[in-house]
Scaffold this active site. Structure first.
Site, short mmCIF file in Angstrom:
data_model
loop_
_atom_site.label_atom_id
_atom_site.label_comp_id
_atom_site.label_asym_id
_atom_site.label_seq_id
_atom_site.Cartn_x
_atom_site.Cartn_y
_atom_site.Cartn_z
N LEU A 136 0.83 -1.21 0.00
CA LEU A 136 0.00 0.00 0.00
C LEU A 136 0.86 1.26 0.00
CD1 LEU A 136 -2.93 -0.85 2.44
CD2 LEU A 136 -2.95 -0.77 -0.06
N GLY A 155 6.01 2.96 3.10
CA GLY A 155 7.28 3.69 3.02
C GLY A 155 7.09 5.10 2.48
N GLU A 195 8.43 2.46 10.60
CA GLU A 195 7.52 1.72 9.73
C GLU A 195 7.62 0.24 10.08
OE1 GLU A 195 8.67 2.13 5.61
OE2 GLU A 195 7.38 0.47 5.03
N ILE A 200 1.58 -13.58 11.22
CA ILE A 200 2.24 -14.21 12.37
C ILE A 200 3.60 -13.55 12.59
CG2 ILE A 200 3.29 -16.37 13.19
CD1 ILE A 200 1.02 -17.85 11.80
N LYS A 206 -15.76 0.29 0.07
CA LYS A 206 -16.07 -0.60 1.19
C LYS A 206 -15.14 -0.38 2.38
CE LYS A 206 -19.51 -2.95 -0.33
NZ LYS A 206 -20.80 -2.67 0.33
N LYS A 260 -18.38 7.01 9.10
CA LYS A 260 -18.54 5.59 9.44
C LYS A 260 -17.21 5.00 9.92
CE LYS A 260 -20.23 1.48 7.04
NZ LYS A 260 -20.68 1.01 5.73
N GLY A 285 24.88 -5.79 -11.39
CA GLY A 285 24.38 -7.15 -11.35
C GLY A 285 25.44 -8.14 -10.95
N CYS A 318 28.72 -0.18 -11.77
CA CYS A 318 29.24 -1.37 -11.11
C CYS A 318 29.49 -2.49 -12.12
CB CYS A 318 28.33 -1.78 -9.95
SG CYS A 318 29.27 -2.68 -8.70
N HIS A 327 28.01 3.14 -6.88
CA HIS A 327 26.59 3.30 -7.25
C HIS A 327 26.13 4.74 -6.99
CE1 HIS A 327 25.54 -1.07 -7.59
NE2 HIS A 327 26.64 -1.15 -6.88
N GLU A 336 23.56 6.13 -8.00
CA GLU A 336 22.10 6.20 -7.84
C GLU A 336 21.67 6.17 -6.38
OE1 GLU A 336 23.80 3.57 -8.77
OE2 GLU A 336 22.85 1.67 -8.22
#
Ligand code: GLN
Length: 546
Positions: free
Chosen positions: A17, A20, A143, A151, A190, A226, A357, A384, A510, A512
């Protein structure tokens, strides 16, 4: 104990959902009001960290400055808040159990039975509080991964309940993120799944203070009433979270719904200033109104799951927006590229990125993609493994070392231009043993990398075991591929570039992982710019021809 206020974000009804993004958006709004904020994530799986998980399972593994291999949500936290996170910001069930079992072996609980309650929950709480103590924070947002009722997440929920008692009402708050599905056949939104998941939280002793409701449609007042009535929250604590065009819209949507105000009121905090989100709005304005566009090929092995390259995708959004340019990424599985079809795959591209990779699979296609970009003078960016492929390609096709390879792919190659790092040679354990985290790099004056960064001393993050083999460096440099960035302490090659090419850069690190909305990474900014220039050049040639 720290004086920070603790905000917990739990999820119900279904996973994915966007807890994060909601956590990061709330953090952004509080930070924009002048508060100091940090965010952490607890993951319910048993791996000690996601470093050993397949990217197909879990998306990208995000690496922090201190070398922690973490959940990709930490990337969102950093990109939204422009902060640096660390190991303390991501804890898994595996790490919690590992800590407890290690303590048990060391005799810390001598004579006692070690149990989920209190030992595991105490360790969870210790980690919750630990982060608050690492800085002078007004808010720690935590979070809890997974869904209420799983469980696996029960010990975390129990720990949250205990934290509530320990901190007292004005220092603690729970935001529960749920889904309000729209039933087409009934033409109705709903609320029942949300009621059930709140009930489940109540059974665990937690009353959520605020409900954030993901929905495809606006929540009508009646429905909010509600939800408020059945879930014991104030009506203005029912917050609507509509599906957004981009994740970067979410802070503004949450602002509109007054999520930050609700949080401050409930925690009895001064509202300080209105959030200063002008720069954010400016970014969004540019993001949504590009004046140009480019097509960039993202060549990699995990292209079926975009989350596997999350930070690269986001960095292109930051770098593209800076250039007022929409970046269309064309995802190409490297296994599909061959010498025969590379032209077909890449001929319309304005830039080529070969992704990070591991392993042999798809290597040949990556090398073909590099060759195409080098020979056709298309802007090229290798990250990389992508950089290592650029080195192998150059060795094979320019230096004439036809069997050149990386010892990761071919143990027996006579020309190991990429080789295992010396200190990796005795490593047998897989988890957390790569060269990880931030290391310094010195850029060569006069190189393209130097001009892009505008300075010589930089620090970037790493995750690898193999490196450029310096025995070959002279041959590479005298033939036009230079090492423009080196680690000043170990001489490890960090950046390679081809001097005679318009834009051909490979980085062992990296970049990014350090791009954010307000601080787009210069390599992505300039790579997009080079792709734009390449596109314009192509158009001019085309116009001249006709
Ligand atoms: N497999 C290569 C190495 O370990 C590259 C790793 C990566 O791309 N992150 O060195």
């Amino acid at each position: 104990m720290s004086s920070a206020k603790y905000i917990f974000v739990t999820g119900g009804v279904t996973s994915s959902l966007g807890k994060g993004i909601i956590a990061a958006s709330l953090g952004k709004l509080l930070q924009a009001r002048g508060f100091s904020v940090t965010i952490q994530k607890f993951d319910p799986y048993l791996n000690i960290d996601p470093g050993t998980l397949n990217p197909y399972e879990h998306g990208e593994c995000y690496v922090t400055d201190d070398g922690a291999e973490t959940d990709l949500d930490l990337g969102h936290y950093e990109r939204f808040l422009n902060i640096h996170t660390s190991q303390a910001n991501n804890v898994t069930t595996g790490r919690i159990y590992n800590n407890v079992i290690t303590k048990e072996r060391q005799g810390e609980y001598l004579g006692r039975t070690v149990q989920v309650i209190p030992h595991i929950t105490d360790e969870i709480k210790r980690n919750i509080y630990l982060l608050g103590e690492t800085g002078n924070f007004d808010f720690v947002i935590t979070e809890i991964g997974g869904c209420v009722g799983d469980i696996e997440s029960l010990p975390f929920i129990e720990a949250v309940r205990q934290v509530k008692w320990e901190l007292g009402p004005n220092n603690f708050l729970v935001i529960h993120l749920t889904l309000i599905p729209f039933l087409k056949s009934a033409g109705e939104l709903k609320t029942k799944p949300t009621q059930h998941s709140v009930k489940q939280l109540l059974e665990a002793g937690i009353q959520p203070d605020i409900l954030v409701c993901r929905s495809e449609h606006h929540l009508p007042t009646e429905l909010r009433k509600k939800l408020a009535l059945f879930c014991n929250v104030n009506m203005n604590s029912v917050i609507e979270a509509l599906d957004a065009e981009t994740i970067y819209d979410v802070p503004l949507l949450m602002r509109k719904e007054k999520l930050d105000e609700r949080v401050l009121t409930k925690l009895k905090m001064a509202h300080k200033n209105e959030p200063d989100i002008e720069q954010w709005k400016e970014f969004l304005g540019k993001l949504k109104n590009p004046t140009n566009d480019v097509r960039i090929a993202l060549v990699g092995k995990y292209v079926e799951l975009p989350d596997a390259y999350k930070s690269i995708v986001e960095s292109f959004i930051h770098g593209g927006t800076y250039n007022e340019c929409k970046v269309h990424l064309k995802w190409i599985s490297s296994e599909e590229i061959s010498a025969e079809n590379v032209d077909f795959h890449l001929k319309d591209m304005d830039g080529v990125l070969v992704a990070p990779g591991f392993g042999e699979r798809g290597l040949a296609g990556k090398i073909e993609a590099v060759r195409f970009a080098r020979e056709k003078r298309v802007p090229f960016f290798g990250i990389c493994l992508g950089m290592q492929c650029a080195v192998i390609e150059f060795a094979r096709n320019v230096l004439g070392l036809t069997d050149a390879s990386s010892t990761e792919m071919s143990m027996k190659t006579k020309n190991p231009v990429i080789d295992l790092m010396e200190d990796q040679k005795d490593v047998t354990i897989k988890g957390g043993t790569m060269r990880l985290g931030a290391y310094q790099c010195e850029l060569k004056k006069g190189s393209k990398a130097f001009s892009i960064y505008g300075k010589s001393k930089i620090s970037e993050r790493h995750r690898h075991r193999y490196e450029f083999n310096n025995k070959y460096l002279e041959r590479f440099e005298s033939n036009g591929m230079i090492a423009s960035g080196m680690n000043p302490h170990t001489n490890l090659v960090e950046v390679v570039e081809i001097e005679s090419h318009p834009w051909f850069i490979g980085t062992q690190y990296h970049p990014e992982l350090k791009s954010s909305v307000l601080n787009p990474h210069p390599l992505f900014v300039k790579f997009v710019k080079a792709a734009l220039d390449h596109k314009k050049e192509k158009e001019q040639v085309h116009q001249k021809q006709f």
